[in-house]
Design an enzyme around this catalytic site. Structure first.
Site, PDB file in Angstrom:
ATOM      1  N   ALA A 255       0.820  -2.587   4.512  1.00 54.33           N
ATOM      2  CA  ALA A 255      -0.580  -2.731   4.171  1.00 54.33           C
ATOM      3  C   ALA A 255      -1.167  -2.242   5.873  1.00 54.33           C
ATOM      4  O   ALA A 255      -2.464  -2.754   6.086  1.00 54.33           O
ATOM      5  CB  ALA A 255      -0.980  -3.314   3.681  1.00 54.33           C
ATOM      6  N   ALA A 256      -0.232  -2.640   6.273  1.00 57.01           N
ATOM      7  CA  ALA A 256      -0.550  -2.329   8.415  1.00 57.01           C
ATOM      8  C   ALA A 256      -1.893  -1.061   8.562  1.00 57.01           C
ATOM      9  O   ALA A 256      -2.771  -1.157   8.856  1.00 57.01           O
ATOM     10  CB  ALA A 256       0.100  -1.490   9.315  1.00 57.01           C
ATOM     11  N   GLY A 257      -1.186   0.489   7.809  1.00 54.73           N
ATOM     12  CA  GLY A 257      -2.101   1.292   7.893  1.00 54.73           C
ATOM     13  C   GLY A 257      -3.533   1.363   6.841  1.00 54.73           C
ATOM     14  O   GLY A 257      -4.753   1.353   7.251  1.00 54.73           O
ATOM     15  N   ASP A 258      -3.579   0.229   6.356  1.00 57.15           N
ATOM     16  CA  ASP A 258      -5.011  -0.320   4.959  1.00 57.15           C
ATOM     17  C   ASP A 258      -5.768  -1.182   6.418  1.00 57.15           C
ATOM     18  O   ASP A 258      -6.755  -0.741   6.477  1.00 57.15           O
ATOM     19  CB  ASP A 258      -4.589  -0.997   3.761  1.00 57.15           C
ATOM     20  CG  ASP A 258      -3.671   0.431   3.265  1.00 57.15           C
ATOM     21  OD1 ASP A 258      -3.316   1.440   3.204  1.00 57.15           O
ATOM     22  OD2 ASP A 258      -3.501  -0.533   2.065  1.00 57.15           O
TER      23      ASP A 258
END
Ligand code: RIB
Length: 319
Positions: A255-258
């Protein structure tokens, strides 16, 4: 007039296994830990926005579908507890989406998603939501590709026409039709998604430029390529910005991209300039990797400010 945020996307329960290494084909390995955590790219982005907003601030709406099961009820309850308006989270006959996630000792992951209820979110579900919200405040809208593409295309076109800002995370990657590409203000693929969409793996400024031009030529207004520990590029028709990642101890990159997308959207809502918004997004994305899990790891605005102040030299620069 204050802004409102709408996240249209997936709501999943994440079944997370931590292991020292990801098993090869045919290999059996023993897990270090197993956790059941709230996830789904859509819900993650909504919760990340909620953390940055804190107790007061603009409304954050989630549009999505859960199943008629206990996991669905828990996911919706969690979103409400995080301050997300769930008036447009419906219950479908299919079961709540699930993600099977493996995380190794370096924080890298592999994810298999069982879409379930997320795939039942058709345009008949989102139409009333847009009919209401688009008559209210200006909107920043966030999308990903874990719900049907037609729904994303329909919403993006309507929001764009109404003057809203449309941010699309093409994850998992899929074709973006020409009829709605022009509705996208910011397309935010990671490196693998960029390769899937353009045929170019963006691991150098030249390759980033080549890949981004393919996407810009479709009429997409701006492209942001997220390169994890290598930072992020924002490519417009006129110039390119690059911001390095912040140095943090990585535990889990899920979830780093989220988080990055939520950080970028939040910064736009705060009227930050594009270089500042890119830097802010990198800080949010970096911080989200410092503990296990998707939503559990989302930083609040104070932690982001502290990181930004600790690293004044990490900033966006024009290439
Ligand atoms: O981006 C991370 C998310 O992808 C996880 O929370 C999982 O649910 C999948 O949707």
């Amino acid at each position: 007039m204050s802004i409102q945020f709408l996240v249209t996307g997936s709501i999943n329960m994440d079944l997370v296994v931590a292991t020292d290494h990801l098993p090869k084909t045919g290999e059996t390995t023993t897990a270090l830990q197993f956790s059941t955590l709230f996830g789904g790219k859509g819900a993650n982005q909504a919760v990340a926005l909620g953390r940055l907003r804190g107790e007061n601030g603009p409304s954050i709406y989630m549009a999505g579908k859960i199943g008629p099961d206990d996991w669905g009820i828990q996911c919706k309850k969690n979103l409400i507890e995080q301050g997300i308006d769930c008036s447009y989270v419906g219950i479908s006959q299919a079961s709540t989406g699930i993600a099977l996630i493996e995380v190794d000792s370096t924080g890298n992951n592999r994810i298999i998603v069982v879409p379930g209820a997320n795939q039942t979110m058709d345009t008949t579900w989102t139409k009333p939501c847009l009919d209401t919200l688009l008559t209210e405040q200006p909107m920043i809208a966030l999308f990903q590709f874990e719900v049907p593409r037609e729904t994303v295309a329909y919403c993006a076109q309507r929001i764009h026409k109404a003057g809203g800002i449309v941010i699309v995370d093409p994850a998992p990657p899929d074709t973006i039709g020409d009829q709605w590409a022009t509705s996208i203000d910011y397309l935010t693929p990671n490196q693998r998604e960029t390769e899937a969409l353009t045929g170019h793996y963006p691991d150098s400024p030249e390759a980033v430029d080549r890949a981004a031009r393919v996407l810009l030529s479709k009429g997409i207004k701006n492209v942001i390529i997220k390169a994890g520990a290598s930072g992020a590029w924002l490519i417009t028709h006129d110039y390119t910005l690059y911001c390095p990642a912040f140095p943090v101890s990585v535990v889990d990159t899920t979830a780093a991209g989220d988080s990055f997308n939520a950080g970028f959207a939040w910064a736009l809502g705060e009227h930050k300039s594009l270089p500042e918004a890119l830097r802010y997004a990198c800080a949010v994305g970096s911080l989200s990797t410092t503990s296990m899990g998707a939503q559990k790891a989302m930083p609040d605005a104070n932690s982001v400010e502290a990181l930004l102040q600790a690293w004044p030299k990490i900033a966006s620069r024009q290439l």
